[in-house]
Enzyme design. Structure first.
Site, PDB file in Angstrom:
ATOM      1  N   GLU A   1     -16.541  80.352 -34.827  1.00  0.00           N
ATOM      2  CA  GLU A   1     -16.192  79.613 -33.619  1.00  0.00           C
ATOM      3  C   GLU A   1     -14.713  79.811 -33.320  1.00  0.00           C
ATOM      4  O   GLU A   1     -13.996  80.467 -34.088  1.00  0.00           O
ATOM      5  CB  GLU A   1     -16.562  78.128 -33.745  1.00  0.00           C
ATOM      6  CG  GLU A   1     -15.955  77.417 -34.940  1.00  0.00           C
ATOM      7  CD  GLU A   1     -16.616  76.063 -35.226  1.00  0.00           C
ATOM      8  OE1 GLU A   1     -17.848  75.931 -35.050  1.00  0.00           O
ATOM      9  OE2 GLU A   1     -15.911  75.148 -35.644  1.00  0.00           O
TER      10      GLU A   1
ATOM     11  N   HIS B   1     -14.927  69.986 -34.161  1.00  0.00           N
ATOM     12  CA  HIS B   1     -14.436  70.365 -35.488  1.00  0.00           C
ATOM     13  C   HIS B   1     -12.913  70.399 -35.480  1.00  0.00           C
ATOM     14  O   HIS B   1     -12.305  70.895 -34.529  1.00  0.00           O
ATOM     15  CB  HIS B   1     -14.938  71.757 -35.874  1.00  0.00           C
ATOM     16  CG  HIS B   1     -16.399  71.783 -36.183  1.00  0.00           C
ATOM     17  ND1 HIS B   1     -17.143  72.937 -36.110  1.00  0.00           N
ATOM     18  CD2 HIS B   1     -17.242  70.808 -36.572  1.00  0.00           C
ATOM     19  CE1 HIS B   1     -18.395  72.655 -36.437  1.00  0.00           C
ATOM     20  NE2 HIS B   1     -18.467  71.375 -36.724  1.00  0.00           N
TER      21      HIS B   1
END
Lengths: 290, 400
Positions: free
Chosen positions: A209, A247
């Site tokens: 990511e 996150h």
């Protein structure tokens, strides 16, 4: 996969008697994971789930021969629990906690230097080797034994990839979550090496990511050292710069942090890349057929 | 978490980093009083908002008399400052920092970051002060000096000297530079910051080093043990929807599209946004309901997404691991009923208790659009939103 979690692994849980650890230890035992006990300071000498509880990890290792630990301690206490596991000689340490202060992880990584411990996580769903066992919180019923290795930063995106692969009849050798934090114990390249050396794995899917240099570093390592097909996806194509996308580690701080920059680099380094997250399964299939 | 410049400077002062004499004020009259109290002949009036690029936007100005300071403060306080980081709507200036102006001889950059590759705090310095470090890194990477810090011993004097020499801080400036770097490091370490920078660190005309601007970002996950830092939080600088979401245990980030998103897991939430974008749509937000989402949490997610007036449809994408699809479905029904939602709702459910979840949706009276997988969900969402936009456009034309 033989390196991190195999049929000989002897698993303990730290924070064993807590609600989450209890639930996930039971789930792990249901699929055959060899759980040998657990640690809860102050509850040593008692039994939990029919297994012995110890006050310290050192005691647990001496009594049970444990070499894998699933840490379910909450974030403020997780760093201490990890270092206790390192001190006791645990080889694979899986850290579920989401929200460990990043400077705690800087200190943990320093403490780990020179030891043989591998830290998986933090902020990870854990490790599963379908047919053998799991240490983590993933729903084991969606995984099936097979020959594709998966390594990912995200949990649910890992499940999504597994579902797409299952629709095409592809199973997993192991699935390893390295976690969504900016400072984590094990990076992509380390896991790729383990999969490259693993006789049960034919190809590897890497799910990254936005944020950080790990995906590109792993792709560079793979170009030099990896013979098995490597498929990559990077989430966050539409993420704005400077914002943490859930996150702690998913933030675009520089141009090289974007999903497009990473995917382009991965492609330039010869990987099979997935641009649309709906095409993950299909791309894995294409890679192993090539 | 970010804090204001004046708060950062207050903190740094406690760690021995020299900053210009000054104080934060809320009114023009206070600005004049403070200018008089701190003395000097020139003063800088600096807008205090959480954004870079304040100078270029007219938010940092010099006054050559007490009256000028008063006028400038009056002009800046209460305006919406538009910088490259605030977006077109800008940010309301509620207070300004009034400081003695300095005669700058030279500017440097000194910062600390957590380097993800080495997993260490790294000292970064450059002789190109006053410029954004990202720009220097891109255009002249050889002009950036780095020193990795071992957390077991902390930043050492010799490391500071090495860095100082390399950027050209020599002679009498050397011990000052060591003091600034070590102070910045201790401030970062002791307060659980994840970034700290002084830019510019200036040599002023009396030969002293002075931190003219400074910025720190703190670790949200460590605020529980940093109560004095937590108190510095300024909710006025944050999106109220994001603050409310955090209160409900949800992770929400506003974007500028029209497809509202409710997803579990940060990675899947980003992938869902990506799939929408690849189908030609525009996500209105990032929203992660997290693990173990109760029906109430799902209903709260709807409430927050719907506070954005641009949202035309909602896409729900759940891959339940520790979540349960039946709870999610119950939450969706609850939201539809209690919040009287009329827009199209696309639902994709997978994982734990998926059959129970689908049954709850299909036996309800609401016309959900059920998607079988991620691709299907994104395609249906974009088709629906395009239908709505096409219906709206001709209407607008008739009225104009």
């Amino acid at each position: 996969m033989s390196v991190l979690l195999n049929k000989d692994s002897r698993v303990i849980f730290q924070g064993f008697t807590g609600q989450h650890a209890t639930f996930h230890a039971e789930e792990a035992m249901k699929i055959g994971t060899k759980v040998v006990g657990g640690v809860t300071p102050g509850k040593g000498g008692t039994q939990h789930l029919g297994l012995p509880v110890f006050d310290t990890v050192e005691e647990a290792v001496q009594a049970t021969g444990a070499d894998v630990s699933g840490i379910f301690a909450p974030p403020p206490f997780a760093a201490d629990a990890i270092m206790e596991a390192i001190d006791a000689g645990i080889k694979t340490i899986v850290v579920i906690a989401d929200g460990i202060p990043v400077q705690d992880m800087v200190r943990v990584e320093r403490y780990r230097l020179g030891t043989n411990s591998i830290i998986i996580g933090p902020n990870t769903p854990g490790i599963i080797t379908p047919g053998v066992g799991k240490v983590g919180i993933m729903p084991s019923h969606i995984y099936s034994p097979g020959r594709i290795g998966i390594v990912s930063r995200s949990g649910t995106l890992n499940y999504e990839a597994v579902a797409q692969m299952s629709d095409l009849g592809l199973g997993q050798s192991s699935s390893i979550g390295i976690g969504g934090d900016p400072v984590n114990g094990t990076d992509f390249a380390t896991v790729l090496k383990a999969f490259e050396d693993d006789p049960d794995t034919d190809a590897v899917l890497m799910i990254g990511e936005i944020g950080g240099p790990q995906e590109v570093e792993a792709a560079r390592w793979a170009k030099k050292n990896m013979r098995k097909p490597l498929i990559g996806y990077v989430a966050g194509l539409s993420a704005p710069p400077g914002r943490r996308m859930g996150h702690a580690g998913a933030i675009i701080s520089s141009e090289s942090d974007t999903a497009t920059a990473k995917i382009d680099m991965m492609e330039a380094l010869g990987m099979f890349v997935v641009r649309n997250p709906a095409d993950i399964g299909a791309t894995v299939l294409r890679a192993i057929k090539s | 978490m970010n804090i204001h410049e004046y708060q950062t400077k207050d903190l740094l002062k406690h760690y021995g980093v020299p900053v210009p004499p000054g104080r934060v004020v809320h009114t023009d009259a206070q600005a004049a009083t403070v200018a008089e109290e701190i003395g000097g002949s020139r003063w800088v009036v600096k807008a205090q908002i959480h954004s870079g690029g304040r100078g270029k936007a007219g938010g940092v100005r010099v006054g050559n008399s007490i009256d000028e300071v008063r006028v400038i403060a009056d002009e800046i306080i209460g305006t919406n400052l538009v910088t490259h980081q605030t977006g077109a709507e800008g940010r309301l200036v509620r207070r300004v920092l009034v400081e003695q102006a300095s005669n700058i001889v030279r500017e440097y950059y000194v910062g600390l970051i957590i380097d993800r590759a080495t997993r260490r705090i790294t000292l970064v310095a450059s002789a190109e002060g006053g410029v954004e470090i990202e720009v220097v890194a891109k255009q002249t990477p050889e002009r950036i000096i780095r020193e990795i810090i071992d957390p077991a011993v902390g930043l050492l004097d010799f490391q500071c000297r090495k860095v100082a020499y390399k950027v050209g801080l020599k002679g009498a400036l050397l011990p000052q530079a060591v003091k600034v770097m070590k102070g910045l490091y201790r401030c970062m370490r002791d307060n659980d910051a994840i970034m700290a920078e002084i830019n510019p660190l200036a040599i002023v005309d009396n030969g002293q080093l002075l931190a003219l601007d400074a910025k720190m970002t703190f670790d949200d996950n460590a605020l529980y043990r940093r109560p004095t830092i937590s108190e510095l939080r300024d909710f006025d600088e944050e999106d109220p929807k994001e603050v409310e979401a955090t209160g409900h245990g949800l992770n929400y980030i506003a974007l500028d599209g029209d497809v509202g998103c409710i997803v579990n897991g940060a990675g899947l939430a980003m992938a869902t946004m990506d799939a929408i974008t690849l189908h030609g749509g525009r996500p209105a937000n990032f929203l992660d309901v997290g693990g173990g989402a109760t029906p109430e949490k799902v209903a709260n997610a709807f409430r927050i997404v719907l506070q954005d007036p641009a949202v035309k449809i909602i896409l729900i994408n759940i891959f339940a691991g520790i979540n349960r699809c039946d709870w999610i479905a119950t939450g969706i029904i609850q939201a539809m009923r209690d919040q009287n939602i009329q827009m199209p709702i696309i639902v994709r459910l997978a994982g734990t208790n998926v059959e129970e979840g689908r049954t709850i949706l299909s036996t309800s009276k609401f016309p959900f659009i059920i998607a079988s997988n991620l691709n299907d969900a994104a395609a249906k969402a974009v088709t629906e939103v395009n239908n709505i936009v096409q219906k709206v456009v001709p209407l607008k034309k008739e009225h104009s």
